[in-house]
Structures are given as C-alpha cells and as structure tokens.
Design a protein around this motif. Sequence first.
Motif, mmCIF file in Angstrom:
data_model
loop_
_atom_site.group_PDB
_atom_site.id
_atom_site.type_symbol
_atom_site.label_atom_id
_atom_site.label_comp_id
_atom_site.label_asym_id
_atom_site.label_seq_id
_atom_site.Cartn_x
_atom_site.Cartn_y
_atom_site.Cartn_z
ATOM 1 N N LYS A 232 0.839 -1.204 0.000
ATOM 2 C CA LYS A 232 0.000 0.000 0.000
ATOM 3 C C LYS A 232 0.873 1.253 0.000
ATOM 4 N N LYS A 233 1.372 1.611 -1.156
ATOM 5 C CA LYS A 233 2.214 2.798 -1.256
ATOM 6 C C LYS A 233 1.360 4.061 -1.352
ATOM 7 N N PRO A 234 1.840 5.188 -0.789
ATOM 8 C CA PRO A 234 1.158 6.468 -0.996
ATOM 9 C C PRO A 234 1.073 6.784 -2.487
ATOM 10 N N ILE A 235 0.095 7.557 -2.877
ATOM 11 C CA ILE A 235 -0.209 7.772 -4.287
ATOM 12 C C ILE A 235 0.982 8.312 -5.083
ATOM 13 N N LEU A 236 1.774 9.224 -4.501
ATOM 14 C CA LEU A 236 2.885 9.830 -5.240
ATOM 15 C C LEU A 236 4.081 8.897 -5.375
ATOM 16 N N GLU A 237 4.118 7.829 -4.574
ATOM 17 C CA GLU A 237 5.233 6.878 -4.648
ATOM 18 C C GLU A 237 4.950 5.724 -5.612
ATOM 19 N N ARG A 238 3.765 5.699 -6.167
ATOM 20 C CA ARG A 238 3.417 4.618 -7.090
ATOM 21 C C ARG A 238 3.946 4.919 -8.493
ATOM 22 N N GLU A 239 4.085 3.854 -9.282
ATOM 23 C CA GLU A 239 4.537 4.026 -10.662
ATOM 24 C C GLU A 239 3.473 4.747 -11.483
ATOM 25 N N ASN A 240 3.906 5.284 -12.614
ATOM 26 C CA ASN A 240 3.006 6.039 -13.494
ATOM 27 C C ASN A 240 2.140 5.049 -14.291
ATOM 28 N N ILE A 241 1.138 4.490 -13.613
ATOM 29 C CA ILE A 241 0.307 3.444 -14.225
ATOM 30 C C ILE A 241 -1.150 3.894 -14.227
ATOM 31 N N LEU A 242 -1.788 3.710 -15.373
ATOM 32 C CA LEU A 242 -3.221 3.956 -15.530
ATOM 33 C C LEU A 242 -3.920 2.603 -15.596
ATOM 34 N N LEU A 243 -4.933 2.412 -14.761
ATOM 35 C CA LEU A 243 -5.672 1.147 -14.724
ATOM 36 C C LEU A 243 -7.041 1.318 -15.367
ATOM 37 N N PHE A 244 -7.327 0.472 -16.356
ATOM 38 C CA PHE A 244 -8.672 0.382 -16.917
ATOM 39 C C PHE A 244 -9.355 -0.810 -16.250
ATOM 40 N N VAL A 350 -11.017 3.372 -1.776
ATOM 41 C CA VAL A 350 -10.366 2.976 -0.527
ATOM 42 C C VAL A 350 -8.847 2.943 -0.699
ATOM 43 N N ALA A 351 -8.389 2.791 -1.953
ATOM 44 C CA ALA A 351 -6.956 2.831 -2.246
ATOM 45 C C ALA A 351 -6.480 4.251 -2.551
ATOM 46 N N GLY A 352 -7.371 5.229 -2.364
ATOM 47 C CA GLY A 352 -7.004 6.620 -2.600
ATOM 48 C C GLY A 352 -6.842 6.970 -4.062
#
Length: 427
Positions: A232-244, A350-352
């Motif tokens: 559960k990484k904070p939003i800014l620490e996540r990779e540049n990924i777009l989920l469909f 819930v995952a922000g």
Amino acid sequence: MRIIIFIIYNLIIYPLFLLIIFFLSIFNHKIRNGFIGRFQTVEKLNKHFNKVRSNSLIYWFHCSSYGEYLQIEPVIAGIKKKKINSIILLSFFSPSGYDNAHNKNVDCKVYMPLDFYWTISSILDLVRPNKIIFATSDLWYNFIWVAKRKNIDTVLIGAKSKKYFDKKLSFLHYVYKPMYRSITKIFTINKNDAFVLNRYIGDSNSKAVYQMGNPRYDQVIANAKKILDDNKKPILERENILLFSSMDSDDRNVVLSHAIRYMEKNKNLQIVWVSHEPTDQENKYLESMFTRRDISVSVIDSIENFSDNESRVKIINIVGALAKLYWKVKVAYIGGGFSTGVHNLMEPSVAGLPTIFGPNYNEFDEALEILNNKSGFCIEKGSEFIEILDQLLNNDQRLLLTSAAAKDLIDKNSGVSNKVVEAILSH
C-alpha cells in the motif's frame, strides 16, 4: 386491491415469468443453472433445517446477485459476531451471487425458492426464520406476504426509490406498494430515497423508513485491511500506471484510441487493462491494437507475475485481482459508464485512487458522492478523458488532493454496517 393483485400475480404474472425464464434457460447456461437450482432448494433446506433446534436464532438474507451480496456481507458478519450461535441462511436469485459468494458465516446457501404461495408457506414453516433481510430490490410478492401473515419481521437494506413510485397509471405502482407496506423496516442509503419511500408507502402503522447509508463501504474497508501494508504505497510513490477496470466493449470503444495516442506521447506511462469478463477474443483484439503502434503488451495470467513483467501494457486475464491492483496505480478508469452502469467505485476509492467514468452513473449513490467531493470525474467523450488524465498525472498537488478526497469519502461512510446490525437486532 391487494386480493386482486394477489390473484393476478399468482395466476398470470408469476407463471408467465417462469415460462419466460424456462425459455431463456434453453439458450443461456447461467439462467439454466439458476432455474434448475430452484428445484433443489426445498431438498437442501429440508436436509439442513430438520436438524436445527426449534429455539435457534435464524436470519434469512436474500439478494439478487453478487453485487447486492457485497452490500450485506458486513451485515452478516456483524450479526454473526453479536449472535454467535445464530444460523445464517443466504438465498440468491442469480447464479452470479450463488456461485461467487463464499462466506464462513453462512450456514446454508440456496437459490431463492419458487414464489408460489403454498411453497413459500411450507418453507417458512420449516426454516422458522426470526427475521428475513432483503438487499436493495429483489422483492417477491408471496415471500413477503406470507412472512407478514406468519408474523415474521422483514427488513429491506439499501432501498432505492423507483420511477413507478410516482406513476399512478403504472401497474407496477400498485403491485409493489403492498410489498413495501408489508416490510417491517426499510433502510435507505440517502435522505431523498427515504422521503420518496415514505410518500409512496403512505399511512401504515407498521412502517419505519430510516436513512442509514451504504454498508458496502465497510466491506471494501475490511477487504483493504487484508492487503499487506507493504503493498500500500502512498499515491505519489506509485509508478506512473493507468488502470482500466471492469471494461466492456462500449467503454473500450470510447477511450482506447485516445489512450494509445497518449501513450505514444508519454513514454513513461504504463497501462493495466482488466476486462469485466476477460476472453481470449477480447485479449487478442487489445493486443493487436497496442502492438500495431509498437507498444509492448503482455497477457498476465497470475497477479504474482505482475511486477516482473516489463511490458508497457499488461492485460490481466484473471478475475478477483482488482482490489490489489488499485494500490499499484495512480489513476483508474472504471468501466460500465457507457453501457449498463458504472461498476464498483468504492474499491479504488479505498486505495485513494482518483476515478474517471462514463455518464451512466445516476443509479449509484457512491458515484454521486464521488463527484460531489471531487475525488472522481465523469466524461462524455474520449477527449475529456485525456484532459482529466493529463491534469492528474502532471500535477502532483492535484493528484494528492484528489487522492485524499477519495480516502475521506471512505472514512466518512465507515461504520454503516454496525448501525444496520443494531437496527435489525432491535425490536
């Protein structure tokens, strides 16, 4: 009027409904499984409840499909926690619920029995439920009427207002009114539905309509707690990924070409694609659309292989992986908004995650809340999708604020299931 409706329902409406279901079952295996399953319900109930003591606390939950089941799952857990020795009976109308609902708190799971008066009467004499709890809208005339005649309390969770409530020329207006009037307690998600239901029901001494909120929020919160904190990484620490997410062909046709062009301009962007119902044909089509533009793509058959795969596009070929995937990405497009209705918006929240979805959302309270608190965005066309996506991915401050709003929405709606449980158990 009630006697007339009773006669019409039992002699015309329900037999005609069964005839239509029988005809459709010839061509659809899911409908066929549900139809056959109803003829096995009485045998299953006899086998289970003939062994049950007469003084046992029995709660019968009924819902149409898996989506409605998710709404009552935390309520079932809450009742089982407070009444440890109680017996939980769970019935479904649809195979999507019956086949996918696996819950250690459920003692017996069946298809909804055939709604004939004498069938329902004998089943209620066998089961002897203390209370019957319905989810959202799957109401059956004889089931409710016989329960009332036998002084069995009934509860409706997540009740919504319907268009026919105010249409006095509609036959449905008169069919459903005695059903709603016969229910002991009705819990709505929002205040407007509570107001409309009270007006529709009219004078009824046994009636109580309460605005409670949506217990499904507690279900997604509980599921999120099962995911390890390391994932559960904070939003800014996540990779540049777009989920469909939960994509069908209607949504795909609106956004896919725009997403591909955006990937060509933004080489650091990755895409994860999850179809609502993954098929080899759909996966091959998606692969061809990306590869013809020289974008690397892989079909993933296991979530464990996700991190090791270096393709820019990952097509997920399994179900049940979304809850974990939401914690790995920065933005999610949720499918269904250009077809039957937007799919689950609570899990990404819930995952922000900021969410983007199509215009068919008005039947979903969580979508309205998400738009109001600015943690999600509705689009009418593909170009709008790219504009919003670009603003989120290239402005850390906006991404952070939108993510915080999504989490705030979840926190604000937590604890509803506890209130519902207390109201069910109270007399």
